[in-house]
Structures are given as structure tokens and as C-alpha cells.
Design a protein around this motif. Structure first.
Motif, PDB file in Angstrom:
ATOM      1  N   GLU A 135     -66.524   5.414 -19.221  1.00  0.00           N
ATOM      2  CA  GLU A 135     -67.947   5.618 -19.445  1.00  0.00           C
ATOM      3  C   GLU A 135     -68.749   5.134 -18.251  1.00  0.00           C
ATOM      4  N   VAL A 136     -69.961   5.639 -18.147  1.00  0.00           N
ATOM      5  CA  VAL A 136     -70.911   5.169 -17.149  1.00  0.00           C
ATOM      6  C   VAL A 136     -72.053   4.487 -17.888  1.00  0.00           C
ATOM      7  N   GLY A 159     -80.463  -2.373 -11.712  1.00  0.00           N
ATOM      8  CA  GLY A 159     -80.840  -0.994 -11.408  1.00  0.00           C
ATOM      9  C   GLY A 159     -79.737  -0.175 -10.794  1.00  0.00           C
ATOM     10  N   ALA A 160     -78.476  -0.472 -11.167  1.00  0.00           N
ATOM     11  CA  ALA A 160     -77.338   0.280 -10.629  1.00  0.00           C
ATOM     12  C   ALA A 160     -76.422   0.711 -11.767  1.00  0.00           C
ATOM     13  N   PRO A 161     -75.718   1.833 -11.604  1.00  0.00           N
ATOM     14  CA  PRO A 161     -74.760   2.277 -12.621  1.00  0.00           C
ATOM     15  C   PRO A 161     -73.442   1.535 -12.516  1.00  0.00           C
ATOM     16  N   LEU A 162     -72.745   1.433 -13.650  1.00  0.00           N
ATOM     17  CA  LEU A 162     -71.412   0.830 -13.719  1.00  0.00           C
ATOM     18  C   LEU A 162     -70.470   1.825 -14.381  1.00  0.00           C
ATOM     19  N   LEU A 163     -69.458   2.266 -13.638  1.00  0.00           N
ATOM     20  CA  LEU A 163     -68.392   3.105 -14.182  1.00  0.00           C
ATOM     21  C   LEU A 163     -67.250   2.195 -14.591  1.00  0.00           C
ATOM     22  N   LEU A 164     -66.767   2.361 -15.817  1.00  0.00           N
ATOM     23  CA  LEU A 164     -65.685   1.495 -16.275  1.00  0.00           C
ATOM     24  C   LEU A 164     -64.668   2.292 -17.081  1.00  0.00           C
ATOM     25  N   ALA A 165     -63.413   1.893 -16.911  1.00  0.00           N
ATOM     26  CA  ALA A 165     -62.315   2.528 -17.631  1.00  0.00           C
ATOM     27  C   ALA A 165     -62.154   1.893 -18.998  1.00  0.00           C
ATOM     28  N   HIS A 166     -61.800   2.706 -19.999  1.00  0.00           N
ATOM     29  CA  HIS A 166     -61.346   2.191 -21.285  1.00  0.00           C
ATOM     30  C   HIS A 166     -59.820   2.215 -21.371  1.00  0.00           C
ATOM     31  N   PHE A 167     -59.192   3.168 -20.662  1.00  0.00           N
ATOM     32  CA  PHE A 167     -57.729   3.230 -20.644  1.00  0.00           C
ATOM     33  C   PHE A 167     -57.200   2.063 -19.814  1.00  0.00           C
ATOM     34  N   PRO A 168     -56.040   1.528 -20.151  1.00  0.00           N
ATOM     35  CA  PRO A 168     -55.506   0.383 -19.413  1.00  0.00           C
ATOM     36  C   PRO A 168     -54.794   0.794 -18.131  1.00  0.00           C
ATOM     37  N   ARG A 169     -54.781  -0.131 -17.203  1.00  0.00           N
ATOM     38  CA  ARG A 169     -54.105   0.095 -15.931  1.00  0.00           C
ATOM     39  C   ARG A 169     -52.620   0.360 -16.125  1.00  0.00           C
ATOM     40  N   ALA A 170     -52.001  -0.259 -17.135  1.00  0.00           N
ATOM     41  CA  ALA A 170     -50.570  -0.038 -17.380  1.00  0.00           C
ATOM     42  C   ALA A 170     -50.285   1.417 -17.745  1.00  0.00           C
ATOM     43  N   PRO A 181     -62.209  -0.233 -12.531  1.00  0.00           N
ATOM     44  CA  PRO A 181     -61.153   0.704 -12.921  1.00  0.00           C
ATOM     45  C   PRO A 181     -59.984   0.081 -13.664  1.00  0.00           C
ATOM     46  N   HIS A 182     -59.884  -1.254 -13.689  1.00  0.00           N
ATOM     47  CA  HIS A 182     -58.705  -1.903 -14.256  1.00  0.00           C
ATOM     48  C   HIS A 182     -59.008  -2.805 -15.442  1.00  0.00           C
ATOM     49  N   SER A 183     -60.222  -2.763 -15.969  1.00  0.00           N
ATOM     50  CA  SER A 183     -60.552  -3.655 -17.085  1.00  0.00           C
ATOM     51  C   SER A 183     -60.381  -2.981 -18.444  1.00  0.00           C
ATOM     52  N   GLY A 184     -59.880  -1.752 -18.469  1.00  0.00           N
ATOM     53  CA  GLY A 184     -59.672  -1.054 -19.734  1.00  0.00           C
ATOM     54  C   GLY A 184     -58.692  -1.783 -20.636  1.00  0.00           C
ATOM     55  N   ARG A 185     -59.018  -1.849 -21.906  1.00  0.00           N
ATOM     56  CA  ARG A 185     -58.176  -2.601 -22.847  1.00  0.00           C
ATOM     57  C   ARG A 185     -58.025  -1.892 -24.189  1.00  0.00           C
ATOM     58  N   ILE A 186     -58.089  -0.573 -24.170  1.00  0.00           N
ATOM     59  CA  ILE A 186     -57.814   0.219 -25.364  1.00  0.00           C
ATOM     60  C   ILE A 186     -56.454   0.894 -25.169  1.00  0.00           C
ATOM     61  N   TYR A 187     -55.498   0.494 -25.982  1.00  0.00           N
ATOM     62  CA  TYR A 187     -54.119   0.955 -25.853  1.00  0.00           C
ATOM     63  C   TYR A 187     -53.802   1.910 -26.991  1.00  0.00           C
ATOM     64  N   ALA A 188     -53.560   3.160 -26.653  1.00  0.00           N
ATOM     65  CA  ALA A 188     -53.192   4.146 -27.673  1.00  0.00           C
ATOM     66  C   ALA A 188     -51.857   3.755 -28.307  1.00  0.00           C
ATOM     67  N   GLN A 189     -51.735   3.961 -29.599  1.00  0.00           N
ATOM     68  CA  GLN A 189     -50.506   3.591 -30.299  1.00  0.00           C
ATOM     69  C   GLN A 189     -49.318   4.364 -29.744  1.00  0.00           C
ATOM     70  N   SER A 190     -49.530   5.610 -29.352  1.00  0.00           N
ATOM     71  CA  SER A 190     -48.426   6.402 -28.811  1.00  0.00           C
ATOM     72  C   SER A 190     -47.882   5.781 -27.527  1.00  0.00           C
ATOM     73  N   PHE A 191     -48.753   5.180 -26.733  1.00  0.00           N
ATOM     74  CA  PHE A 191     -48.319   4.498 -25.512  1.00  0.00           C
ATOM     75  C   PHE A 191     -47.561   3.218 -25.855  1.00  0.00           C
ATOM     76  N   LEU A 192     -48.084   2.447 -26.787  1.00  0.00           N
ATOM     77  CA  LEU A 192     -47.411   1.216 -27.193  1.00  0.00           C
ATOM     78  C   LEU A 192     -46.024   1.510 -27.765  1.00  0.00           C
ATOM     79  N   ASP A 193     -45.887   2.643 -28.456  1.00  0.00           N
ATOM     80  CA  ASP A 193     -44.586   3.016 -29.022  1.00  0.00           C
ATOM     81  C   ASP A 193     -43.560   3.307 -27.932  1.00  0.00           C
ATOM     82  N   GLN A 194     -44.033   3.737 -26.764  1.00  0.00           N
ATOM     83  CA  GLN A 194     -43.129   4.016 -25.643  1.00  0.00           C
ATOM     84  C   GLN A 194     -42.693   2.745 -24.917  1.00  0.00           C
TER      85      GLN A 194
END
Length: 294
Positions: free
Chosen positions: A12-13, A68-79, A28-41
Motif C-alpha cells: 500500500e501507499v 508531507g511525503a508518501p510511504l510505500l510499504l509491503a504487506h508480503f514478507p521478505r521470506a 520493502p521488508h517490513s511486511g508481516r502478513i504470511y499466507a497460510q499456503s506459504f506457511l504450509d510450504q
């Protein structure tokens, strides 16, 4: 931690009401939402798989929208996917099926298990139980990596058009046990500018000086000079500057439990002061050829 995430929610921005400074921030590396399908692997437990995160960096930099600046951030994890790599840095040992001919299979990052689709998390822990289908890896690149970078390019281009220059701050954290070779010093922050190629020396020096004035120990380029994002987007001669900022995790998080320390808010406030000072410094040079495009 586990959550189903649609493509549109992979990142998201966070936008200010109006962009007032020529900065774009990226986490880009602070994402901490782990899909269950990934955890199963994965062969790792729910805590170990998080060892590669830049823990809570998006929260440490939450004040940038107030500046006054935008922040782009990942929700997906770096792993799961590392967007601070070339798009196809892939390790053939990981995958079931042949990689495309344009894949970079011989980079140092691939050799270290830290390619675009990583094989390892920190401390050399293998992520997967078995091989990953090539089609799945390529799908991650097509549906997450490429849209993420397209979004980042738009933010930088928009900023550059509006102000005549753009400063990308790529926000990261580093393990608390990092020491500088030869001195044993544990830096609180490391400013990376790819050894002067991704940002003006004036900007890098200002960042170091502002942090030191706040009482932090600061290093420049060692041991982290900046990754793919810093190198790829930093073009100082065109008025496009990119700095990587690494924050020592020992300052704000318990690296065993991954819980925030009591000083978390104090550090976040200090970062806000630092960024305000850096924005004020850049504001003085908006028309200066040392920062603006020549």
C-alpha cells in the motif's frame, strides 16, 4: 500473523493530504502478513520464519506522511518475495522445473540463499520443505514484484516532476549484533549511498550529521551500502537521489521475542526529528545543481 491477502492488498501507499517535500519513503521488508499456503510450504515455525523481517520499520517511519511525503510499504514478507533484488535473481536448486534463460542464477545474493525468492531466512535457516514450482515463483514476480516496482517508479516520477528532484529513502533494519570491521563499533544507523553513486555526497553527509547530532552512532556504506533499490533508482546527475537507512534492531525490538521495546516510541520520535531536519536541508537546495537535475 497468518492472513489471506489479495493482490491489491500485497502493498500500500500511505499518502499525505498534499505532498510538500521531494521525498518518497519505501519499506520493502517490513511486511508481516504470511499466507497460510506459504506457511504450509515452510519447514520453519511461525517465529523463525520472521527472522528476515525489518521488524516494524513501517511504524518507525509513520511520521513521514505528516511531513508531507508518501510511504510505500509491503504487506508480503521478505521470506516470500524480496523486491530489493533484481526481478529474476533465482537459485535453480530451489525450483521444480527449468528457470527462464534471463534468470540471474549466479549472483552473490543467489549464492547466499537470498535471491528474489529467498531460500533462507537470517541465520541460514532453510525456508522450504521441498522444491518450489517454477511457475509459482514466476507468478510472485509477475503479480507482486513488478506491480510494486511500477508503483515505486510512479511515486518517484511524480515527485521529480513536481519538485525538480526526488529523494528516495529506502528504510531497513539490521541485526543488533552488527559490528564495524576493525573497530568493533556497533552502529545505531548506517547510511548507504552505494559509495557515492546513488545520492549526492552533500545529502549523505547531512543525513549522517543530523543523526549524530541526535546522539546516535552512524556509519556510512559499511557493511551495508544499499541494495538493488538504492542502486537502481539513484541517479544523482538526473536529480534522483536514493539513500538506504539501516536501523539497529537492538534499539527498539527484542530480537528473541520480536516484541517492541519500551524505547520504540522514543526512537520513532527521534526519526521524525531527523527526517524533518533532512527535509529542511533539502529544501534549501531544491534549485541547487548539486541536488536538482543538471
Amino acid at each position: 500473523m497468518t492472513q489471506n491477502v489479495s493482490e491489491t492488498e500485497q502493498f500500500e501507499v500511505r499518502e499525505p493530504e498534499m505532498q510538500r517535500i521531494p521525498f518518497v519513503f519505501n519499506s520493502p521488508h517490513s511486511g508481516r502478513i504470511y499466507a497460510q499456503s506459504f506457511l504450509d510450504q515452510s519447514r520453519l515455525d511461525d517465529l523463525s520464519i520472521r527472522r528476515s523481517e525489518d521488524h516494524f520499520v513501517d511504524e518507525l517511519f509513520h511520521s513521514v506522511t505528516d511531513l508531507g511525503a508518501p510511504l510505500l510499504l509491503a504487506h508480503f514478507p521478505r521470506a516470500f518475495l524480496d523486491v530489493n533484488r533484481e526481478p529474476y535473481e533465482l537459485d535453480p536448486r530451489m525450483f521444480d522445473g527449468p528457470l527462464p534463460p534471463h534468470a540471474n542464477i549466479s549472483s552473490l545474493r543467489v549464492a547466499g540463499g537470498l535471491g528474489t525468492v529467498p531460500r533462507l531466512v537470517a541465520e541460514n535457516m532453510e525456508i522450504y520443505r521441498g522444491r518450489v514450482p517454477v511457475a509459482e515463483a514466476l507468478e510472485r514476480i509477475e503479480t507482486i514484484y513488478k506491480p510494486y516496482h511500477a508503483c515505486l517508479r510512479r511515486l518517484i516520477a511524480r515527485t521529480h516532476v513536481q519538485f525538480g528532484l526526488a529523494v528516495l529513502i529506502d528504510c531497513h533494519s539490521m541485526p543488533g549484533n552488527v559490528r564495524l570491521a576493525g573497530s568493533g563499533q556497533r552502529p545505531d544507523f548506517i547510511i548507504g549511498d552505494r559509495y557515492g553513486t546513488s545520492a549526492s555526497a552533500d545529502l549523505s553527509r547531512a543525513a549522517v550529521s543530523l543523526l549524530e547530532d541526535l546522539g546516535f552512532s552512524v556509519a556510512r556504506n559499511k557493511p551495508y551500502a544499499g541494495g538493488f533499490i538504492t542502486e537502481h533508482y539513484g541517479r544523482p546527475a538526473r536529480g534522483l537521489h536514493a539513500l538506504q537507512i539501516e536501523i539497529n534492531r537492538g534499539l527498539y525490538v527484542d530480537e528473541t521475542t520480536l516484541r517492541k521495546k519500551p524505547d520504540f516510541t522514543t526512537l520513532s520520535q527521534a526519526i521524525a526529528v531527523f527526517l524533518g531536519g533532512l527535509a529542511a536541508h533539502v529544501e534549501k537546495y531544491v534549485t541547487n545543481s548539486s541536488l536538482a537535475a543538471e
